[in-house]
Design an enzyme around this catalytic site. Structure first.
Site, short mmCIF file in Angstrom:
data_model
loop_
_atom_site.label_atom_id
_atom_site.label_comp_id
_atom_site.label_asym_id
_atom_site.label_seq_id
_atom_site.Cartn_x
_atom_site.Cartn_y
_atom_site.Cartn_z
N ASP A 200 0.90 -1.16 0.00
CA ASP A 200 0.00 0.00 0.00
C ASP A 200 0.93 1.20 0.00
O ASP A 200 1.61 1.47 1.00
CB ASP A 200 -0.87 0.00 1.27
CG ASP A 200 -1.81 1.21 1.31
OD1 ASP A 200 -1.42 2.28 0.79
OD2 ASP A 200 -2.90 1.10 1.87
N HIS A 201 0.97 1.94 -1.11
CA HIS A 201 2.04 2.94 -1.23
C HIS A 201 1.90 4.06 -0.19
O HIS A 201 2.87 4.75 0.09
CB HIS A 201 2.13 3.50 -2.66
CG HIS A 201 1.11 4.52 -3.02
ND1 HIS A 201 -0.14 4.22 -3.47
CD2 HIS A 201 1.17 5.87 -3.00
CE1 HIS A 201 -0.81 5.34 -3.71
NE2 HIS A 201 -0.04 6.37 -3.43
N HIS A 263 -5.76 2.78 1.64
CA HIS A 263 -5.07 3.96 2.17
C HIS A 263 -5.76 4.53 3.41
O HIS A 263 -5.11 4.86 4.40
CB HIS A 263 -4.98 5.06 1.11
CG HIS A 263 -4.45 4.60 -0.22
ND1 HIS A 263 -3.51 3.62 -0.34
CD2 HIS A 263 -4.73 4.99 -1.49
CE1 HIS A 263 -3.22 3.41 -1.62
NE2 HIS A 263 -3.96 4.24 -2.34
O1 LIG Z 1 -3.95 3.98 -5.14
C1 LIG Z 1 -4.37 5.01 -5.63
O2 LIG Z 1 -3.89 6.18 -5.16
C2 LIG Z 1 -3.97 7.36 -5.96
C3 LIG Z 1 -3.69 8.52 -5.01
O3 LIG Z 1 -2.39 8.39 -4.50
P1 LIG Z 1 -1.58 9.68 -4.03
O4 LIG Z 1 -0.27 9.14 -3.60
O5 LIG Z 1 -1.51 10.59 -5.23
O6 LIG Z 1 -2.38 10.29 -2.93
C4 LIG Z 1 -5.33 7.50 -6.61
O7 LIG Z 1 -5.32 8.59 -7.53
C5 LIG Z 1 -5.65 6.24 -7.38
O8 LIG Z 1 -7.00 6.32 -7.89
C6 LIG Z 1 -5.55 5.01 -6.49
O9 LIG Z 1 -5.65 3.84 -7.28
#
Ligand SMILES: O=C1O[C@H](COP(=O)(O)O)[C@@H](O)[C@H](O)[C@H]1O
Ligand code: NDP
Length: 509
Positions: A200-201, A263
């Site tokens: 989960d990044h 997230h």
């Molecule tokens: O995992 C995802 O995250 C992005 C948002 O990530 P961020 O690091 O830019 O906050 C989201 O735009 C995307 O839909 C989703 O699959």
């Protein structure tokens, strides 16, 4: 400087700079795709530039598109130059690109794995990759289980002679509780849990990790971090972008699956968890699972009381008119997929009894902002007049952008009389330290190579997050209407009502 001081500084440096990873070959399934080009290879390139990659390191890209090693390298170079021209160095690329290889193949077919096995053996002999393997599932989620099955059948999940084999699984991890359980079972048929790294990044973001530092490296917050002092918590993941050409993917996902299940549940856990006994994989993940298990089950038959969804229509963002969701490419004109979701959650434990956690996310909201706002209870009595707009204390943890912490406090307004207004004490994370902030994937890939799973999701954690959302998913799959909101607004009116009923309102970050 004394010898003792020298030694102390050397030890401190050693703790700050992690040991280098062991040699390894990283196989990326889905190598011709967007994630590989935009996130994975740039993160590996940054690690190479920072001299954090081991000497014996190689990437083997696998996907169906026919390409030579050289064409694969050229494609990735183009992507690096396009997306991050300021970071590109010919010298770093020259040496890094020699570790990139490509093997065309369908990940559903056994012959792909026979070729892969031979190729990996050659890399061990010729490039010194040491028999260590990382298999990264970055293709479409429907291929995760079949790929793992084939790896297992080919004997590639087996660890030999002190070498390691690790498996990285991208999101989404299933699409509901049942499919997540099935996927876990499929993975565990061939890999042990300690070999599996569910990514989960958000956990790779420095400011997300800083939630733990704020809470557990400071004595002043912990005594007030509970139901005695906290009135409620608001967690916001707002995006101004739409679905960016990912219509087909998003139609299957929606905001709840795309952002809330992963997230937002992670942000909730880090905000609400008890202090772990150590910053290690098991203690940290044990505490997160305890939070998820304590979330009060959402009532499927009364979901509308605790959950709101919405879908953006045409509107204006940053002065530009933008299309509505149903007009986007790959989206059905009568789609009921939600692009906005808000929930009210309770964590039924000693610390948080009775404190609502309001979480919301949406596409095409007025700005990109991720924050956690802890709203404290008002003082029991105030002898002063309060200026209009004065609020009780709010601690805002800003994850992005303008990463930092802001504490709203009451202060005397200068002049005659004694009136109290709200002012902000701000800490900007970017100006507090000189170090460069690594990209989320850079941190996570390094931890993966080092075998540190603290910032990855455990099987029971993924399932616990799904089990919170399952009743909402079921209720929403049957409802025909989705409230609309204009692009550029803060979401549907129903979301305002969710808080108004409790005598509260959403922040405007
Ligand atoms: O995992 C995802 O995250 C992005 C948002 O990530 P961020 O690091 O830019 O906050 C989201 O735009 C995307 O839909 C989703 O699959
Ligand atoms: N893109 C992003 O920003 C993010 C993506 N993710 C996740 O990462 C994964 C990949 O996403 P993304 O890169 O965007 O998707 P893409 O559609 O861009 O890439 C899919 C990849 O899978 C390959 N592929 C498809 N079928 C097969 C097959 N049978 N055998 C071998 N390879 C195959 C495709 O290559 P080919 O057609 O050549 O076979 C392509 O390389 C998904 O799980 C996604 O949810 C997660 C977070 C962010």
């Amino acid at each position: 400087m004394s010898v003792r001081e020298d030694l102390r500084d050397a030890l401190a440096d050693e703790r700050r700079v992690p040991r280098p990873p062991e040699p390894a070959a990283m196989v990326i399934f889905g190598a011709s795709g967007d994630l590989t080009a935009r996130k994975l290879v740039p993160a590996l390139y940054d690690l190479a530039a920072a001299r954090r990659l081991p000497m014996g390191f190689a990437v083997v890209g696998v996907s169906r598109t026919k390409m030579s090693h050289e064409q694969f390298r050229e494609r990735l170079r183009g992507s690096l130059e396009r997306h991050r021209p300021q970071n590109f160095s010919e010298e770093v690329w020259e040496s890094f690109s020699r570790s990139l290889f490509y093997l065309p193949g369908d990940s559903r077919l056994p012959e792909t794995y026979e070729e892969l096995r031979d190729f990996l053996k050659r890399l061990d002999a010729e490039r010194g990759t040491g028999g260590n393997r990382i298999f990264y599932l970055a293709s479409s989620p429907s291929l995760f289980a079949p790929t793992v099955g084939r790896l297992g059948e080919a004997g590639l999940s087996r660890e030999e002679d002190g070498s390691y084999v690790r498996l990285v699984v991208e999101k989404p991890f299933g699409r509901d509780l049942e499919s997540a359980r099935r996927l876990n079972a499929d993975l565990l048929r061939h890999f042990r849990e300690d070999q599996i790294y569910r990514i989960d990044h958000y956990l790779g973001k420095e400011t997300v990790q800083n939630i733990l530092a704020l809470r557990f490296a400071n004595g002043i917050f912990e005594p007030v971090w509970n139901q005695h002092y906290v009135d409620h918590v608001q967690i916001t993941v707002a995006e101004d972008i739409g679905i960016e050409g990912r219509g087909a993917f998003y139609e299957e996902a929606g905001a709840l699956r795309d952002i809330v299940q992963n997230h937002m549940m992670q942000l909730l856990c880090l905000t609400a968890m008890e202090p772990p006994v150590a910053f290690d994989a098991e203690p940290v993940r044990d505490e997160k699972v305890k939070v998820l298990s304590a979330v009060r089950p959402l009532p499927e038959e009364r979901v509308e009381e605790v959950a709101v969804r919405g879908q953006y229509g045409r509107g204006w963002i940053w002065g530009e008119e933008v299309a509505g969701y149903r007009e986007e490419e790959g989206v059905s004109p009568d789609s009921t997929t939600e692009t906005y979701a808000a929930l009210k959650l309770y964590i039924d434990n000693w610390r948080w009894a009775g404190v609502p956690f309001y979480v919301r996310t949406g596409k095409r909201l007025p700005k990109k902002v991720t924050e956690i706002a802890i709203r404290f209870k008002p003082t029991p009595h105030t002898p002063f007049a309060r200026a209009a707009g004065a609020e009780p204390n709010v601690l805002v943890i800003r994850i992005q952008p303008e990463e930092g912490i802001s504490l709203k406090i009451g202060a005397k307004i200068p002049g005659a009389g004694f009136e109290v207004g709200s002012v902000n004490m701000d800490l900007l994370y970017g100006t507090a330290f000189l170090e460069e902030v690594p990209e989320a994937y850079q941190r996570l890939l390094l931890d993966l190579m080092l075998g540190d799973a603290t910032l990855f999701i455990r099987a029971d954690e993924a399932e616990a997050a799904w089990s919170i959302l399952d009743p909402v998913l079921r209720a929403w799959s049957e409802a025909r209407d989705v409230p609309a909101y204009p692009a550029g607004s803060w979401g549907p009116e129903e979301a305002e009502e969710l808080l108004r009923r409790d005598g509260r309102r959403w922040r405007r970050p």
